[in-house]
Motif scaffolding. Structure first.
Motif, PDB file in Angstrom:
ATOM      1  N   HIS A  80       0.781  -1.165  -0.075  1.00 21.63           N
ATOM      2  CA  HIS A  80      -0.185  -0.017  -0.059  1.00 21.63           C
ATOM      3  C   HIS A  80       0.899   1.121   0.019  1.00 21.63           C
ATOM      4  O   HIS A  80       2.052   1.195   0.023  1.00 21.63           O
ATOM      5  N   TYR A  81       0.255   2.632  -0.163  1.00 21.81           N
ATOM      6  CA  TYR A  81       0.946   3.646  -0.120  1.00 21.81           C
ATOM      7  C   TYR A  81       1.524   3.892   1.146  1.00 21.81           C
ATOM      8  O   TYR A  81       1.071   3.385   2.335  1.00 21.81           O
ATOM      9  N   GLY A  82       2.376   5.006   1.040  1.00 25.37           N
ATOM     10  CA  GLY A  82       2.832   5.463   2.469  1.00 25.37           C
ATOM     11  C   GLY A  82       2.051   6.754   2.872  1.00 25.37           C
ATOM     12  O   GLY A  82       1.652   7.649   1.835  1.00 25.37           O
ATOM     13  N   TYR A  83       2.194   7.162   4.126  1.00 22.10           N
ATOM     14  CA  TYR A  83       1.671   8.435   4.585  1.00 22.10           C
ATOM     15  C   TYR A  83       2.964   9.102   4.924  1.00 22.10           C
ATOM     16  O   TYR A  83       3.771   9.100   5.757  1.00 22.10           O
ATOM     17  N   TRP A  84       3.189  10.330   4.193  1.00 25.26           N
ATOM     18  CA  TRP A  84       4.604  11.037   4.182  1.00 25.26           C
ATOM     19  C   TRP A  84       4.920  12.208   4.952  1.00 25.26           C
ATOM     20  O   TRP A  84       5.611  13.034   4.982  1.00 25.26           O
ATOM     21  N   GLU A  85       3.676  12.666   5.683  1.00 24.02           N
ATOM     22  CA  GLU A  85       3.564  13.938   6.336  1.00 24.02           C
ATOM     23  C   GLU A  85       4.614  13.852   7.286  1.00 24.02           C
ATOM     24  O   GLU A  85       4.833  12.967   8.338  1.00 24.02           O
ATOM     25  N   GLY A  86       5.777  14.819   7.182  1.00 25.06           N
ATOM     26  CA  GLY A  86       6.900  14.970   8.118  1.00 25.06           C
ATOM     27  C   GLY A  86       7.965  14.015   7.723  1.00 25.06           C
ATOM     28  O   GLY A  86       8.944  13.959   8.496  1.00 25.06           O
ATOM     29  N   LEU A  87       7.849  13.341   6.695  1.00 28.77           N
ATOM     30  CA  LEU A  87       9.162  12.568   6.234  1.00 28.77           C
ATOM     31  C   LEU A  87       9.678  13.115   4.749  1.00 28.77           C
ATOM     32  O   LEU A  87       9.072  13.483   4.076  1.00 28.77           O
ATOM     33  N   GLU A  88      11.133  12.813   4.828  1.00 28.96           N
ATOM     34  CA  GLU A  88      11.774  13.084   3.735  1.00 28.96           C
ATOM     35  C   GLU A  88      11.414  11.921   2.667  1.00 28.96           C
ATOM     36  O   GLU A  88      11.316  10.688   2.884  1.00 28.96           O
TER      37      GLU A  88
ATOM     38  N   CYS B 214      -0.143  11.321   0.799  1.00 31.57           N
ATOM     39  CA  CYS B 214       0.318   9.845   0.250  1.00 31.57           C
ATOM     40  C   CYS B 214       0.840  10.060  -1.281  1.00 31.57           C
ATOM     41  O   CYS B 214       1.645   9.204  -1.765  1.00 31.57           O
ATOM     42  N   ALA B 215       0.650  11.073  -2.000  1.00 24.94           N
ATOM     43  CA  ALA B 215       1.294  11.333  -3.280  1.00 24.94           C
ATOM     44  C   ALA B 215       2.614  11.036  -3.587  1.00 24.94           C
ATOM     45  O   ALA B 215       2.992  10.500  -4.571  1.00 24.94           O
ATOM     46  N   PRO B 216       3.658  11.498  -2.550  1.00 23.18           N
ATOM     47  CA  PRO B 216       4.957  11.163  -2.658  1.00 23.18           C
ATOM     48  C   PRO B 216       5.449   9.582  -2.724  1.00 23.18           C
ATOM     49  O   PRO B 216       6.376   9.059  -3.681  1.00 23.18           O
ATOM     50  N   SER B 217       4.278   8.624  -2.605  1.00 25.85           N
ATOM     51  CA  SER B 217       4.782   7.204  -2.822  1.00 25.85           C
ATOM     52  C   SER B 217       4.851   6.767  -4.299  1.00 25.85           C
ATOM     53  O   SER B 217       5.563   6.067  -4.673  1.00 25.85           O
ATOM     54  N   VAL B 218       4.160   7.547  -5.207  1.00 27.92           N
ATOM     55  CA  VAL B 218       4.118   7.229  -6.929  1.00 27.92           C
ATOM     56  C   VAL B 218       5.715   7.686  -7.254  1.00 27.92           C
ATOM     57  O   VAL B 218       6.256   7.075  -8.160  1.00 27.92           O
ATOM     58  N   GLU B 219       6.175   8.607  -6.387  1.00 26.97           N
ATOM     59  CA  GLU B 219       7.545   9.144  -6.799  1.00 26.97           C
ATOM     60  C   GLU B 219       8.623   8.116  -6.729  1.00 26.97           C
ATOM     61  O   GLU B 219       9.668   7.850  -7.566  1.00 26.97           O
ATOM     62  N   ILE B 220       8.590   7.463  -5.453  1.00 28.03           N
ATOM     63  CA  ILE B 220       9.372   6.222  -4.946  1.00 28.03           C
ATOM     64  C   ILE B 220       9.288   5.312  -5.980  1.00 28.03           C
ATOM     65  O   ILE B 220      10.393   4.716  -6.396  1.00 28.03           O
TER      66      ILE B 220
END
Length: 285
Positions: free
Chosen positions: A30-38, A204-210
């Motif tokens: 599943h996606y990650g939750y990136w709030e506060g994470l690089e 959640c959006a940054p997950s697609v960039e990974i």
């Protein structure tokens, strides 16, 4: 002997699970939750765990019976069992069903599509964690309503298509899911109230960039090999390209090139075409 069709979906699942296990130590899809994470691959596990923590805040504080619909590789069920919940998993893929049995042996695994699932048991929670988009709207929520125990709730955490989304033949657009307008109409037509709703699209959006970055590494490697073959093995390269052309039509080649060599799967595109919602629903009848 009948010719067997290659199961590309199973290959993709197997490869994806192996990659995630190697990268994060877990088999979360599943996606990650990136709030506060690089936004780096090294933080993917932490982002996925943050997503699970946020999702679990919607659960009752006391142990309950949960139907995990489309339970992935069983990592979520494993955590639910550890919290004292009783879990049934419905998953259609034989590969994922096997991983569920291995990762969450205390859970009951039903290897079938949700549309075929039947049970005499009633559930306190019907959970869709990035599985709602794969089930027709006229099947998912109505079926859950008949499976809930008194006081039971439905949790939906998934992507929905925004009005800006449109299908293109040669290009794929990031994300997926039911159109948000159709989902809203379906909710309004059923005896369901929205207890809570949170839009977590941006987080959640940054997950697609990974994911895109991983594919670009593969694309770069293949490009370097192609460049070297053009110099050292031009005839072999010509034959290889000819075989690829015969085996893949123009649309597939375009989409493969897009995935391997472009950066169209980025957070801005995801936010434009998707709305990621975490919702808790409750029957009104």
């Amino acid at each position: 002997m009948e010719k067997r069709k290659m199961n590309t979906q199973a290959i993709g699942l197997d490869a994806g699970l192996k990659l995630m296990k190697w990268l994060t130590g877990l088999e979360n899809l599943h996606y990650g939750y990136w709030e506060g994470l690089e936004v780096t691959a090294g933080n993917l596990r932490e982002a996925q765990e943050a997503y699970t923590v946020k999702l679990f805040k919607l659960l009752p504080s006391k142990p309950c019976r949960i139907l995990d619909i489309g339970g992935g590789a069983g990592e979520t069920a494993k955590k639910l069992v550890a919290l004292g919940h009783t879990v049934d998993i419905v998953v259609p893929s034989p590969l994922l069903a096997d991983r569920c049995r291995a990762n969450a042996p205390e859970a009951t695994v039903h290897e079938m599509v949700f549309e075929d699932f039947e049970s005499d048991e009633k559930f306190d929670i019907c959970l869709f964690s990035e599985s709602f988009q794969y089930i027709p709207l006229d099947e998912s929520l109505p079926k859950c309503l008949g499976m809930l125990a008194p006081g039971g709730e439905i949790i939906v955490s998934d992507c929905f298509r925004t009005p800006e989304y449109s299908v293109e033949k040669m290009r794929a657009k990031v994300g997926g899911g039911h159109r948000i307008g159709a989902y809203r109409e379906a909710l309004a037509s059923m005896p369901i109230e929205v207890v809570s709703e949170e839009d977590i699209t941006v987080a959640c959006a940054p997950s697609v960039e990974i994911e895109q970055g991983m594919f670009n590494v593969v694309g770069y490697a293949l490009g370097r090999i192609d460049d070297e073959m053009a110099i050292a093995k031009p005839k072999s390269r010509w034959a290889l390209h000819k075989l690829i052309g015969l085996g893949m039509n123009e649309r597939k080649r375009s989409r493969l090139n897009q995935r391997l060599n472009e950066q169209t799967r980025n957070r801005d595109e995801f936010i434009k075409y998707n709305q990621y919602l975490m919702m808790k629903l409750r029957p009104t009848g």
